[in-house]
Structures are given as C-alpha cells and as structure tokens.
Design a protein around this motif. Structure first.
Motif, PDB file in Angstrom:
ATOM      1  N   ARG A 179       4.438  15.701 -15.139  1.00  0.00           N
ATOM      2  CA  ARG A 179       3.714  16.708 -15.916  1.00  0.00           C
ATOM      3  C   ARG A 179       3.946  18.086 -15.293  1.00  0.00           C
ATOM      4  N   PRO A 180       3.917  19.158 -16.113  1.00  0.00           N
ATOM      5  CA  PRO A 180       4.212  20.505 -15.592  1.00  0.00           C
ATOM      6  C   PRO A 180       3.299  20.937 -14.450  1.00  0.00           C
ATOM      7  N   GLU A 181       2.041  20.499 -14.477  1.00  0.00           N
ATOM      8  CA  GLU A 181       1.082  20.967 -13.483  1.00  0.00           C
ATOM      9  C   GLU A 181       0.975  20.059 -12.259  1.00  0.00           C
ATOM     10  N   THR A 182       1.694  18.938 -12.248  1.00  0.00           N
ATOM     11  CA  THR A 182       1.608  18.011 -11.121  1.00  0.00           C
ATOM     12  C   THR A 182       3.003  17.554 -10.698  1.00  0.00           C
ATOM     13  N   PHE A 183       3.098  17.087  -9.459  1.00  0.00           N
ATOM     14  CA  PHE A 183       4.368  16.549  -8.983  1.00  0.00           C
ATOM     15  C   PHE A 183       4.641  15.198  -9.645  1.00  0.00           C
ATOM     16  N   CYS A 184       5.895  14.786  -9.616  1.00  0.00           N
ATOM     17  CA  CYS A 184       6.301  13.547 -10.260  1.00  0.00           C
ATOM     18  C   CYS A 184       5.672  12.333  -9.581  1.00  0.00           C
ATOM     19  N   THR A 185       5.446  11.290 -10.380  1.00  0.00           N
ATOM     20  CA  THR A 185       4.950  10.014  -9.888  1.00  0.00           C
ATOM     21  C   THR A 185       5.696   8.896 -10.605  1.00  0.00           C
ATOM     22  N   LEU A 186       5.544   7.705 -10.092  1.00  0.00           N
ATOM     23  CA  LEU A 186       6.212   6.530 -10.663  1.00  0.00           C
ATOM     24  C   LEU A 186       5.275   5.834 -11.647  1.00  0.00           C
ATOM     25  N   THR A 187       5.790   5.477 -12.829  1.00  0.00           N
ATOM     26  CA  THR A 187       4.995   4.723 -13.780  1.00  0.00           C
ATOM     27  C   THR A 187       5.330   3.233 -13.742  1.00  0.00           C
ATOM     28  N   GLY A 188       6.571   2.898 -13.418  1.00  0.00           N
ATOM     29  CA  GLY A 188       6.953   1.487 -13.372  1.00  0.00           C
ATOM     30  C   GLY A 188       8.461   1.331 -13.361  1.00  0.00           C
ATOM     31  N   ILE A 189       8.893   0.100 -13.445  1.00  0.00           N
ATOM     32  CA  ILE A 189      10.313  -0.232 -13.401  1.00  0.00           C
ATOM     33  C   ILE A 189      10.696  -0.982 -14.677  1.00  0.00           C
ATOM     34  N   ALA A 190      11.711  -0.490 -15.347  1.00  0.00           N
ATOM     35  CA  ALA A 190      12.168  -1.174 -16.551  1.00  0.00           C
ATOM     36  C   ALA A 190      12.789  -2.507 -16.195  1.00  0.00           C
ATOM     37  N   PRO A 191      12.554  -3.539 -17.005  1.00  0.00           N
ATOM     38  CA  PRO A 191      13.070  -4.874 -16.699  1.00  0.00           C
ATOM     39  C   PRO A 191      14.571  -5.018 -16.929  1.00  0.00           C
ATOM     40  N   GLN A 192      15.212  -3.994 -17.457  1.00  0.00           N
ATOM     41  CA  GLN A 192      16.661  -4.020 -17.622  1.00  0.00           C
ATOM     42  C   GLN A 192      17.219  -2.644 -17.316  1.00  0.00           C
ATOM     43  N   VAL A 193      18.362  -2.613 -16.657  1.00  0.00           N
ATOM     44  CA  VAL A 193      18.974  -1.338 -16.288  1.00  0.00           C
ATOM     45  C   VAL A 193      19.599  -0.692 -17.508  1.00  0.00           C
ATOM     46  N   ALA A 194      19.282   0.586 -17.712  1.00  0.00           N
ATOM     47  CA  ALA A 194      19.827   1.331 -18.845  1.00  0.00           C
ATOM     48  C   ALA A 194      21.046   2.120 -18.412  1.00  0.00           C
ATOM     49  N   PRO A 195      22.138   2.044 -19.149  1.00  0.00           N
ATOM     50  CA  PRO A 195      23.354   2.791 -18.781  1.00  0.00           C
ATOM     51  C   PRO A 195      23.183   4.294 -18.994  1.00  0.00           C
ATOM     52  N   ASP A 250       0.839  -1.208   0.000  1.00  0.00           N
ATOM     53  CA  ASP A 250       0.000   0.000   0.000  1.00  0.00           C
ATOM     54  C   ASP A 250       0.870   1.253   0.000  1.00  0.00           C
ATOM     55  N   GLY A 251       1.982   1.207   0.739  1.00  0.00           N
ATOM     56  CA  GLY A 251       2.881   2.355   0.776  1.00  0.00           C
ATOM     57  C   GLY A 251       3.511   2.633  -0.576  1.00  0.00           C
ATOM     58  N   LEU A 252       3.899   1.570  -1.281  1.00  0.00           N
ATOM     59  CA  LEU A 252       4.495   1.751  -2.607  1.00  0.00           C
ATOM     60  C   LEU A 252       3.478   2.238  -3.631  1.00  0.00           C
ATOM     61  N   LYS A 253       2.223   1.840  -3.463  1.00  0.00           N
ATOM     62  CA  LYS A 253       1.189   2.272  -4.410  1.00  0.00           C
ATOM     63  C   LYS A 253       0.990   3.782  -4.384  1.00  0.00           C
ATOM     64  N   ARG A 254       1.311   4.408  -3.265  1.00  0.00           N
ATOM     65  CA  ARG A 254       1.161   5.861  -3.171  1.00  0.00           C
ATOM     66  C   ARG A 254       2.116   6.588  -4.113  1.00  0.00           C
ATOM     67  N   TRP A 255       3.159   5.899  -4.558  1.00  0.00           N
ATOM     68  CA  TRP A 255       4.132   6.512  -5.462  1.00  0.00           C
ATOM     69  C   TRP A 255       3.685   6.455  -6.921  1.00  0.00           C
ATOM     70  N   ALA A 264       0.573   3.586 -16.000  1.00  0.00           N
ATOM     71  CA  ALA A 264       0.929   2.907 -14.749  1.00  0.00           C
ATOM     72  C   ALA A 264       1.142   1.410 -14.978  1.00  0.00           C
ATOM     73  N   ASP A 265       2.256   0.893 -14.503  1.00  0.00           N
ATOM     74  CA  ASP A 265       2.519  -0.545 -14.568  1.00  0.00           C
ATOM     75  C   ASP A 265       2.897  -1.023 -13.171  1.00  0.00           C
ATOM     76  N   TRP A 266       1.889  -1.255 -12.357  1.00  0.00           N
ATOM     77  CA  TRP A 266       2.093  -1.686 -10.978  1.00  0.00           C
ATOM     78  C   TRP A 266       2.781  -3.038 -10.906  1.00  0.00           C
ATOM     79  N   ASP A 267       2.542  -3.907 -11.874  1.00  0.00           N
ATOM     80  CA  ASP A 267       3.124  -5.250 -11.834  1.00  0.00           C
ATOM     81  C   ASP A 267       4.655  -5.208 -11.767  1.00  0.00           C
ATOM     82  N   THR A 268       5.278  -4.256 -12.455  1.00  0.00           N
ATOM     83  CA  THR A 268       6.737  -4.193 -12.450  1.00  0.00           C
ATOM     84  C   THR A 268       7.271  -3.737 -11.096  1.00  0.00           C
ATOM     85  N   VAL A 269       6.471  -2.964 -10.363  1.00  0.00           N
ATOM     86  CA  VAL A 269       6.857  -2.557  -9.011  1.00  0.00           C
ATOM     87  C   VAL A 269       6.606  -3.707  -8.036  1.00  0.00           C
TER      88      VAL A 269
END
Length: 224
Positions: free
Chosen positions: A208-224, A109-114, A122-127
C-alpha cells in the motif's frame, strides 16, 4: 539397486493441502483485481512446481540434540515500497534456515513477521506449508542442517502485468502484487551437503502507498 546409507539419503517433507479454503482465499486476494481478465487464475491453482525448500538427511544418531535457543535466523523484512525488491528478500528468507541455532517455533515466528496484518489478504497456511514440520526439523537439527540462498531475479508475471495494463485502477483495492522469484538454494549438514539447486516461487506481496510491503502468501504454482 542398493539403498544409500541413511546418513546420505535426503528426505523431502511432503507438503499436503493444509487448507483448501485458505488457498482459495489467497487466490481471491491476489487476483480480486483481475477477475475480469480470463485465464489469469490458472497459474494460482494446483500445487507448486517448485521443489520443497528443505531436504533432510536421516540422522546418524537416534537422539536429536537439545533444542537451540528461541532466536530466529529469519532476517527482518526490508522497509521498501517495491514489491519485487520485497519478494526477492522474502524468497531468501524462505529458502534460508539454520537448524543449529534456531528452533522450529522461532523459525515460524520469524516468518510471521513478514506477513500482512490485513486478515482478508493474509494466507499464513501457504507460507507454513513451505516449512518442515517440527518432527522433521528435529531430525534436520540432529544433522546440523542449514541452508543459504541466492536470488537470480524477480519479476511480475506476464499475466499479472497484462491484467494491470487493462485495468490499472483495479490494484487500488488490495494493492496485492504477484511476483515470481528465481534463485538457488545450497544445503549443508554435518559431514556433507548438496550443491546449489534451482528454486522458483510466486509470492503475493501487498504494498500500500502509505505502508511498507508485506507478504500475503505463496501461490501454489509458479507463474512465468
């Protein structure tokens, strides 16, 4: 080779493919702005190169302690319009936990707030895939396992920056940024612990310019 005692043997949760379709949705969400740039999707396919964010020594007793109250140890998301600042805070939230005071559900529940409230991105499954399942969480709690994290740095991957430079206006559709964060996680449990281990992760962050940042998900591979 002789086996280690169960008390000191670490168990890492296996992170399977929870939802291929949701993973594809994350790729599309982060890189919808980059479709004209060849090769930029490579770092958002396949499995993560980062180790799972939890390890759990097997419990030294058969019964787990009673479930802790529903209070979450996950911090509140920062109020920022900077995707790198947000991603660094999100990485700390993902790599830190305390099974002694937080139930499995409260942690989720705490992570969902992000998360972003825009379902398209939104891709909650990756989180959720970064979290141990409830049974493993119970075993971790039986050993009073907890973890802290420190971030070393965060940056937008070069492929993302190059694509942005070629088409600066593309970001204005979704305002989703790719950010890679590196740091260290320290895990401890009753009677023992592990030293700080390196961690890295690439996150999708919507600002977005009018809102604070939020998390959309986690990429399955780390990008350099």
């Amino acid at each position: 080779m002789a086996k280690r005692s169960l008390t000191h043997r670490a168990i890492r949760p296996r992170l399977g493919n929870r939802s291929t379709n949701r993973r594809i949705a994350l790729v599309a969400g982060i890189l919808a702005l980059l479709t004209a740039i060849a090769g930029t999707t490579a770092y958002l396919t396949g499995r993560t190169d980062s180790p799972p964010n939890t390890t759990a020594p097997s419990p030294s007793r058969s019964a787990a302690s009673p479930a802790p109250p529903g209070k979450s140890s996950v911090p509140t998301p920062p109020s920022t319009h900077d995707p790198v600042i947000f991603a660094k805070a999100a990485a700390v939230a993902l790599w830190s936990y305390d099974t002694r005071t937080t139930s499995h559900q409260a942690e989720l529940d705490g992570l969902k707030r992000w998360m972003t409230t825009e379902r398209k991105y939104a891709d909650w499954d990756t989180v959720n895939a970064q979290m141990p399942e409830a049974k493993l969480w119970s075993r971790m709690r039986a050993n009073a396992q907890h973890a802290t994290a420190k971030v070393a740095e965060g940056h937008m991957p070069q492929a993302f920056k190059s694509a942005m430079a070629e088409d600066p206006g593309a970001i204005t559709e979704a305002y989703v940024y790719a950010v890679t964060v590196t740091g260290k996680q320290t895990i401890a449990w009753h009677g023992g612990g592990a030293g700080a281990e390196p961690r890295s992760i690439t996150l999708g962050v919507q600002c977005r310019p009018e809102t604070f940042c939020t998390l959309t998900g986690i990429a399955p591979q780390v990008a350099p």
